[in-house]
Design a protein around this motif. Structure first.
Motif, PDB file in Angstrom:
ATOM      1  N   UNK A   1      68.164  20.359  55.201  1.00  0.00           N
ATOM      2  CA  UNK A   1      69.614  20.111  54.749  1.00  0.00           C
ATOM      3  C   UNK A   1      69.647  20.370  53.210  1.00  0.00           C
ATOM      4  N   UNK A   2      70.729  20.851  52.668  1.00  0.00           N
ATOM      5  CA  UNK A   2      70.900  21.251  51.361  1.00  0.00           C
ATOM      6  C   UNK A   2      71.881  20.037  50.662  1.00  0.00           C
ATOM      7  N   UNK A   3      71.571  19.737  49.324  1.00  0.00           N
ATOM      8  CA  UNK A   3      72.439  18.912  48.621  1.00  0.00           C
ATOM      9  C   UNK A   3      73.151  19.561  47.550  1.00  0.00           C
ATOM     10  N   UNK A   4      74.548  19.419  47.774  1.00  0.00           N
ATOM     11  CA  UNK A   4      75.233  20.119  46.879  1.00  0.00           C
ATOM     12  C   UNK A   4      75.786  19.155  45.690  1.00  0.00           C
ATOM     13  N   UNK A   5      76.481  19.790  44.778  1.00  0.00           N
ATOM     14  CA  UNK A   5      76.875  18.979  43.530  1.00  0.00           C
ATOM     15  C   UNK A   5      77.563  17.532  44.237  1.00  0.00           C
ATOM     16  N   UNK A   6      78.500  17.725  44.891  1.00  0.00           N
ATOM     17  CA  UNK A   6      79.262  16.523  45.169  1.00  0.00           C
ATOM     18  C   UNK A   6      78.346  15.443  45.986  1.00  0.00           C
ATOM     19  N   UNK A   7      77.296  15.808  46.683  1.00  0.00           N
ATOM     20  CA  UNK A   7      76.284  14.939  47.310  1.00  0.00           C
ATOM     21  C   UNK A   7      75.825  14.027  46.181  1.00  0.00           C
ATOM     22  N   UNK A   8      75.038  15.125  45.286  1.00  0.00           N
ATOM     23  CA  UNK A   8      74.501  14.622  43.927  1.00  0.00           C
ATOM     24  C   UNK A   8      75.245  13.645  43.370  1.00  0.00           C
ATOM     25  N   UNK A   9      76.697  13.575  43.133  1.00  0.00           N
ATOM     26  CA  UNK A   9      77.419  12.829  42.351  1.00  0.00           C
ATOM     27  C   UNK A   9      77.441  11.574  42.975  1.00  0.00           C
ATOM     28  N   UNK A  10      77.721  11.548  44.546  1.00  0.00           N
ATOM     29  CA  UNK A  10      77.796  10.291  45.241  1.00  0.00           C
ATOM     30  C   UNK A  10      76.496   9.708  45.240  1.00  0.00           C
ATOM     31  N   UNK A  11      75.388  10.256  45.420  1.00  0.00           N
ATOM     32  CA  UNK A  11      74.139   9.430  45.162  1.00  0.00           C
ATOM     33  C   UNK A  11      73.855   8.773  43.960  1.00  0.00           C
ATOM     34  N   UNK A  12      74.029   9.479  42.746  1.00  0.00           N
ATOM     35  CA  UNK A  12      73.928   8.918  41.457  1.00  0.00           C
ATOM     36  C   UNK A  12      74.738   7.875  41.379  1.00  0.00           C
ATOM     37  N   UNK A  13      76.304   7.879  41.561  1.00  0.00           N
ATOM     38  CA  UNK A  13      77.262   7.058  41.511  1.00  0.00           C
ATOM     39  C   UNK A  13      76.828   5.867  42.163  1.00  0.00           C
ATOM     40  N   UNK A  14      76.224   5.866  43.405  1.00  0.00           N
ATOM     41  CA  UNK A  14      76.068   4.806  44.173  1.00  0.00           C
ATOM     42  C   UNK A  14      74.781   4.040  43.796  1.00  0.00           C
ATOM     43  N   UNK A  15      73.666   4.831  43.339  1.00  0.00           N
ATOM     44  CA  UNK A  15      72.537   4.268  42.753  1.00  0.00           C
ATOM     45  C   UNK A  15      72.829   3.472  41.357  1.00  0.00           C
TER      46      UNK A  15
END
Length: 95
Positions: free
Chosen positions: A3-17
């Motif tokens: 599964x690829x991680x796009x920019x929106x996914x990365x933003x959500x992950x960093x925001x949550x962490x």
């Protein structure tokens, strides 16, 4: 299947962490990208000791074939070009 991680996914992950709003994370990542491109275009390496390095690779002029016309395809000349490259640290290479 990967599964690829796009920019929106990365933003959500960093925001949550980091517990920082997504709008702030997006601005930081956009500015990171812009600063990296600016420095690499100027010929400087962008190095993160615990991650890797971004740099510019200067490609030489090359010759290739037009494969759409079969084996007898005409030769094409490709001019020199500059290319963004990334080299990961050893730990990331061995994942």
């Amino acid at each position: 299947m990967c599964d690829n991680v796009n920019m929106a996914d990365l933003i959500r992950q960093v925001s949550r962490k980091s517990q920082v709003p997504q709008t702030v994370v997006k601005k930081v990542l956009d500015n990171f990208r812009d600063a990296t491109v600016e420095n690499v275009e100027a010929g400087r390496r962008v190095v993160f000791r615990s991650f890797g390095a971004f740099y510019r690779r200067d490609r030489k002029e090359s010759v290739g074939r037009d494969i759409r016309n079969g084996a007898s395809g005409k030769l094409l000349k490709y001019g020199p070009k500059k290319q963004l490259a990334f080299i990961a640290i050893r730990d990331l290479k061995n994942l």
